[in-house]
Design a protein around this motif. Structure first.
Motif, mmCIF file in Angstrom:
data_model
loop_
_atom_site.group_PDB
_atom_site.id
_atom_site.type_symbol
_atom_site.label_atom_id
_atom_site.label_comp_id
_atom_site.label_asym_id
_atom_site.label_seq_id
_atom_site.Cartn_x
_atom_site.Cartn_y
_atom_site.Cartn_z
ATOM 1 N N GLY A 149 -81.939 -105.562 42.073
ATOM 2 C CA GLY A 149 -81.163 -105.600 40.848
ATOM 3 C C GLY A 149 -81.377 -104.338 40.039
ATOM 4 O O GLY A 149 -82.392 -103.636 40.207
ATOM 5 N N ALA A 150 -80.437 -104.062 39.151
ATOM 6 C CA ALA A 150 -80.523 -102.840 38.351
ATOM 7 C C ALA A 150 -81.780 -102.817 37.482
ATOM 8 O O ALA A 150 -82.299 -101.745 37.162
ATOM 9 N N GLY A 151 -82.285 -104.006 37.122
ATOM 10 C CA GLY A 151 -83.461 -104.061 36.272
ATOM 11 C C GLY A 151 -84.733 -103.590 36.953
ATOM 12 O O GLY A 151 -85.740 -103.345 36.276
ATOM 13 N N MET A 152 -84.722 -103.456 38.272
ATOM 14 C CA MET A 152 -85.927 -103.028 38.998
ATOM 15 C C MET A 152 -86.194 -101.533 38.824
ATOM 16 O O MET A 152 -87.302 -101.068 39.067
ATOM 17 N N GLY A 153 -85.164 -100.768 38.439
ATOM 18 C CA GLY A 153 -85.362 -99.346 38.184
ATOM 19 C C GLY A 153 -85.430 -98.490 39.430
ATOM 20 O O GLY A 153 -85.952 -97.370 39.373
ATOM 21 N N HIS A 154 -84.923 -98.972 40.553
ATOM 22 C CA HIS A 154 -84.924 -98.188 41.794
ATOM 23 C C HIS A 154 -83.514 -97.722 42.123
ATOM 24 O O HIS A 154 -82.522 -98.290 41.642
ATOM 25 N N LYS A 155 -83.434 -96.710 42.974
ATOM 26 C CA LYS A 155 -82.139 -96.259 43.468
ATOM 27 C C LYS A 155 -82.139 -96.346 44.995
ATOM 28 O O LYS A 155 -83.193 -96.460 45.642
ATOM 29 N N GLU A 156 -80.952 -96.300 45.557
ATOM 30 C CA GLU A 156 -80.807 -96.472 46.997
ATOM 31 C C GLU A 156 -81.627 -95.429 47.753
ATOM 32 O O GLU A 156 -81.607 -94.239 47.433
ATOM 33 N N GLY A 157 -82.374 -95.901 48.759
ATOM 34 C CA GLY A 157 -83.211 -95.022 49.563
ATOM 35 C C GLY A 157 -84.668 -95.004 49.128
ATOM 36 O O GLY A 157 -85.527 -94.524 49.883
ATOM 37 N N ASP A 158 -84.977 -95.504 47.941
ATOM 38 C CA ASP A 158 -86.367 -95.535 47.468
ATOM 39 C C ASP A 158 -87.209 -96.453 48.348
ATOM 40 O O ASP A 158 -86.735 -97.468 48.859
ATOM 41 N N LYS A 159 -88.461 -96.087 48.517
ATOM 42 C CA LYS A 159 -89.432 -96.947 49.206
ATOM 43 C C LYS A 159 -90.484 -97.360 48.186
ATOM 44 O O LYS A 159 -90.940 -96.542 47.378
ATOM 45 N N PHE A 160 -90.854 -98.629 48.213
ATOM 46 C CA PHE A 160 -91.868 -99.109 47.280
ATOM 47 C C PHE A 160 -92.588 -100.297 47.901
ATOM 48 O O PHE A 160 -92.056 -100.973 48.796
ATOM 49 N N GLN A 161 -93.805 -100.542 47.398
ATOM 50 C CA GLN A 161 -94.597 -101.645 47.907
ATOM 51 C C GLN A 161 -94.055 -102.953 47.374
ATOM 52 O O GLN A 161 -93.923 -103.155 46.171
ATOM 53 N N LEU A 162 -93.735 -103.854 48.288
ATOM 54 C CA LEU A 162 -93.197 -105.163 47.913
ATOM 55 C C LEU A 162 -93.961 -106.207 48.718
ATOM 56 O O LEU A 162 -93.762 -106.337 49.935
ATOM 57 N N GLY A 163 -94.829 -106.939 48.048
ATOM 58 C CA GLY A 163 -95.638 -107.911 48.762
ATOM 59 C C GLY A 163 -96.556 -107.217 49.752
ATOM 60 O O GLY A 163 -97.289 -106.297 49.404
ATOM 61 N N SER A 164 -96.456 -107.622 51.010
ATOM 62 C CA SER A 164 -97.354 -107.083 52.026
ATOM 63 C C SER A 164 -96.717 -105.958 52.844
ATOM 64 O O SER A 164 -97.307 -105.501 53.820
ATOM 65 N N VAL A 165 -95.496 -105.505 52.484
ATOM 66 C CA VAL A 165 -94.840 -104.453 53.260
ATOM 67 C C VAL A 165 -94.343 -103.346 52.332
ATOM 68 O O VAL A 165 -94.271 -103.519 51.114
ATOM 69 N N THR A 166 -93.986 -102.232 52.948
ATOM 70 C CA THR A 166 -93.307 -101.165 52.218
ATOM 71 C C THR A 166 -91.814 -101.340 52.429
ATOM 72 O O THR A 166 -91.299 -101.186 53.537
ATOM 73 N N ALA A 167 -91.128 -101.705 51.371
ATOM 74 C CA ALA A 167 -89.700 -102.015 51.462
ATOM 75 C C ALA A 167 -88.873 -100.768 51.161
ATOM 76 O O ALA A 167 -89.317 -99.859 50.455
ATOM 77 N N THR A 168 -87.670 -100.762 51.698
ATOM 78 C CA THR A 168 -86.719 -99.676 51.454
ATOM 79 C C THR A 168 -85.507 -100.240 50.727
ATOM 80 O O THR A 168 -84.965 -101.276 51.116
ATOM 81 N N VAL A 169 -85.082 -99.561 49.671
ATOM 82 C CA VAL A 169 -83.926 -100.022 48.898
ATOM 83 C C VAL A 169 -82.663 -99.709 49.679
ATOM 84 O O VAL A 169 -82.258 -98.551 49.813
ATOM 85 N N ALA A 170 -82.043 -100.762 50.226
ATOM 86 C CA ALA A 170 -80.802 -100.589 50.981
ATOM 87 C C ALA A 170 -79.599 -100.495 50.046
ATOM 88 O O ALA A 170 -78.555 -99.957 50.432
ATOM 89 N N GLY A 171 -79.708 -101.008 48.879
ATOM 90 C CA GLY A 171 -78.608 -100.955 47.925
ATOM 91 C C GLY A 171 -79.048 -101.478 46.575
ATOM 92 O O GLY A 171 -80.040 -102.233 46.463
#
Length: 831
Positions: free
Chosen positions: A144-166
């Protein structure tokens, strides 16, 4: 006829409102404060439940039922095929729903498969547009827009490193949890949350022409206690329970302000009738009927309540926005959604309606004077006519009614009705007011007696007091209610905080606590890293390590907090009385210990059989003990740690308690513990945990305390308004006294002695009534939070009374100055 009625109302009532702008403004301000308090209270609770409800409907869409996990551990995914096989299930949409992050970074992880599009919720559009991206990105998520990320960003989410697909910036979807959401494919969400093969929720869309009640019954048989089958609004209902205590206590304080406002309207309308006696007499002599005059006065009061309520409602919206940030973190974080400030649709209409009704009721009592005064008598001064006297029958009736109300309040306070018992506080205050009405004459004599203690100015003030007994009584009541509210509710809340703090004193026996969230938030998850306990045990200076778990679970339609301990760690004082025999039965899975509110809601007692729904099926246990426990957010079920891990499929722990070894250096050991614990995990001493929890409890009662002091300020405004009316009503008399040589200082002291008589009498009555209501309030609050609260009268009782009295007497200063500065010629010239 309608036109004639409007002209009469415009000329004789609305015109009077503009002619007496000060009185009108004061009445509207006080009513506005009451409306503002009510709107803010409704908005506080509405924001919690409304945020959950909004999230539920956004995700659930067309779902008729929801199957949810008993705890946040969810249930086995294999149950999904059995659910889909039930006749009447059109579509079963599996979901993973888990809160991630903390505080300002708190967000909701949502995992689903392609069937989620059939729900038709707010996510339908954005998912159709961007779902394909999730298939092409490893560990991809839509944020969501409130997360402050843009497409392509990688960030720690739980136990994995997630990639912002959109990024979801659709206006409708952006409102879901304030835009703080992360959406992933079901397997990816299970991987992120480290819960492979488990689900949190299955949304059920019923097939056409299906009986939903029958479907609910069939699904309940299939899940067999391993999950909860309920309407989608169950989450909202459970969220409401977390805020209920704050809502009830603040409503009780707001009700006191509304009662004070009613007395002010009564005084204002009584003075209006008194000032208009020549006009009313003339109308009566010309053949005017009483009924239209009464209706016009009620319409005038309704206008005061309406406009005051509307202005106050706007103020209340801003007051609520400020107050929502004062809620304890334990309440805010106990619900799934982020709390967004919302004003419920009913808040403003109900608050305005309450003000209108209070105004009309108060005015109706004052307007009775029109019925009781004959045309010639209406020309008599105040106090001469029969309108200012109370018939003996009415006094006796009020006395009997008052005793009945007070007795009912005592019964309600002593009866264990949970949070409903808080209503006894307002009921007791109302009963005291009715009893005081029966004792109007002694109260007025007491006020006059206090005024006479101040010599010649007091004697003149006492004469004025005795000429207007109804007005004086009503003003004494405003002061009494303000002092009573502060003494009763304020001190009962202080006793409650002390009792709650004492119940958690056992935590101080443990040197250090390690938990995923702060201890005052009742750490229910996520689980601590599996190897953390062993790492902590190997630290030099650590003598003992014990584990504990807390988790919210559904039991019946309510929500409880499961607690399980190992080696005595994190035990509260209330649980110290559990015998070794009971502990052995708990370890064998034969029994549990429950708090009083859980026992009340389920209708069980010590020795009763209890069925616990768990992810591993229903388990039948015995209630070993019913214990007092601070249950402001949820009731408590205590069981053995190993049993909780097995039945609820929650391996690990949410709390690790540490005791220092004998002779260890606390500072060095603490530093080593902090170094071994990940940065996002909380480390606190046992004493700090107790302090934080008590501060959180105190914070929860601070909103109610603020409202109480606002009520005292309202009382001060009421006294100011009443004395100002008294001065204006006696302008000619005061002018004659000045012309005869009376000094300004004498007149100033005369008005102040009136205020002193009213204030002292009201404060003494408030101190007495407040002390009695304080006693009842300890029982009522004890039932509300499920524990024993000791009645501890405090020297602060007298201090509170004096502070409230001082604030009330401040209201006498402007009228006194007005009387002293009254121009002689202008005063005498008034007809």
């Amino acid at each position: 006829m309608i036109r004639a009625g409007w002209d009469r109302l415009r000329l004789f009532n609305i015109g009077e409102l503009f002619a007496h702008r000060g009185r009108t403004t004061m009445a509207m301000i006080v009513m506005g404060v009451s409306a503002g308090l009510l709107v803010s209270v409704f908005s506080i609770s509405g924001s919690i439940t409304g945020s959950v409800d909004k999230l539920t409907h956004s995700l659930g869409g067309k779902a008729a039922l929801e199957i949810s996990g008993v705890t946040d551990a969810g249930f086995d995914q294999s149950l999904l095929q059995q659910i889909r096989a039930v006749s009447g299930v059109g579509t079963a949409v599996p979901m993973v729903r888990q809160s991630i992050g903390a505080d300002e970074n708190r967000a909701l992880l949502i995992g689903a498969d392609q069937s989620v599009s059939e729900l038709g919720g707010d996510l339908e559009g954005p998912l159709k547009e961007q779902a394909a991206k999730l298939l092409t990105v490893s560990n991809g998520v839509l944020v969501g827009a409130g997360m402050g990320h843009k497409e392509g960003d990688k960030f720690q989410l739980g136990s994995v490193t997630a990639t912002v697909a959109g990024v979801i910036d659709d206006p409708a979807a952006a409102k879901i949890n304030g835009g703080h959401i992360a959406i992933a494919l079901l397997p990816v969400a299970q991987k992120i949350s480290d819960r492979a093969g488990r689900l949190d929720s299955v949304q059920i869309i019923a097939a056409p022409n299906t009986d939903v009640d029958q479907l609910r019954s069939e699904l309940t048989k299939v899940v067999a206690g391993r999950a909860v089958v309920a309407d989608p609004d169950l989450r909202s209902a459970q969220a409401g329970g977390a805020i209920m205590l704050v809502r009830y206590s603040t409503l009780a304080s707001s009700a006191a302000a509304l009662i004070v406002s009613s007395f002010l309207i009564y005084n204002a309308m009584s003075m209006a009738v008194a000032q208009r006696r020549p006009t009313l007499s003339l109308l009566r002599a010309m053949g005017g009927k009483r009924a239209p005059m009464i209706r016009d006065l009620l319409a005038e009061a309704a206008l005061l309540g309406l406009f005051g309520g509307l202005i106050g409602a706007i103020l209340g919206i801003f007051m609520g926005r400020s107050a929502i940030h004062q809620l304890p973190a334990a309440i805010v974080n106990s619900v799934e959604s982020r709390t967004e400030y919302q004003v419920p649709g009913y808040a403003v209409p109900v608050a305005v309606l309450a003000c209108v009704l209070a105004s009309v009721l108060a005015a109706a009592i004052a307007a009775r004077q029109v019925y009781k005064v004959a045309p010639i008598e209406a020309l008599a001064p105040i106090g001469v006519g029969s309108a200012d006297t109370v018939r003996p029958l009415l006094r006796w009736t009020a006395g009997i009614l008052g005793l009945a109300i007070v007795t009912g309040a005592a019964v309600l306070a002593k009866a264990d009705l949970g949070r409903l018992s808080i209503g006894s506080i307002s009921l007791a205050i109302a009963g005291a007011v009715v009893l005081c009405f029966a004792a109007t004459d002694p109260i007025v004599r007491a006020v006059a007696g206090v005024a006479r203690l101040f010599g010649a100015p007091g004697a003149l003030g006492a004469t004025t007091i005795e000429r207007a007994p109804r007005r004086v009584w009503a003003t004494v009541m405003t002061v009494m209610i303000g002092v009573t509210a502060i003494v009763a509710i304020g001190n009962a809340s202080r006793n409650m905080v002390s009792a709650a703090t004492d119940s958690f004193e056992g935590l101080a026996r443990t040197d250090v606590f390690v938990s995923p969230t702060a201890m005052e938030q009742f750490p229910t998850g996520p689980l601590l890293p599996p190897d953390l306990k062993d790492k902590l045990r190997d630290i030099p200076g650590v003598g003992g390590v014990g584990a504990a778990q807390m988790a919210f679970a559904t039991l019946g339609r309510g929500r409880v907090m499961l607690q399980a301990y190992e080696g005595g760690v994190a035990r509260t004082t209330a649980l110290d009385s559990i015998s070794e025999a009971d502990q052995a039965r708990m370890a064998a899975g034969q029994g549990v210990v429950i708090s009083r509110d859980v026992a009340r809601s389920l209708g069980v007692h010590e020795g009763s059989d209890l069925t616990l729904p768990t992810p591993t099926g229903e388990h039948h246990v015995q209630v070993l003990r019913v214990v007092p426990y601070f249950s402001a957010i949820a009731g408590v079920v205590v069981l053995d740690l190993d049993i909780m891990r097995q039945w609820y499929q929650r391996p690990g722990e949410t709390i690790v308690g540490i005791d220092f070894a004998p002779g260890a250096d606390p500072a060095k050991t603490m530093a080593a513990i902090r170094a071994a614990v990940p940065a996002d995990i909380h480390v606190d001493t046992g004493r700090a945990a107790v302090t934080a929890i008590s501060s959180s409890v105190r914070q929860g009662s601070s909103i109610s305390a603020a409202i109480l002091w606002i009520t005292v300020l309202v009382s001060a405004v009421a006294l100011l308004n009443t004395l100002m009316l008294s001065v204006l009503d006696r302008r000619r008399e005061l002018g004659v006294l000045r012309a005869m040589g009376t000094s300004r200082r004498f007149l100033l002291r005369t008005v102040l002695t009136e205020a002193a008589g009213i204030g002292v009498t009201g404060a003494l009555l408030g101190l007495g009534v407040g002390s009695a209501v304080h006693y009842l309030g300890t029982f009522a609050l004890g039932h509300a939070i499920g524990m024993d609260i000791a009645y501890h009268p405090s020297p602060l009782l007298v201090a509170y009374a004096f502070i409230a009295l001082a604030l009330s007497l401040l209201g006498a200063v402007p009228p006194a100055l007005r009387a002293a500065r009254l121009p002689i010629v202008e005063a005498i010239a008034i007809d």
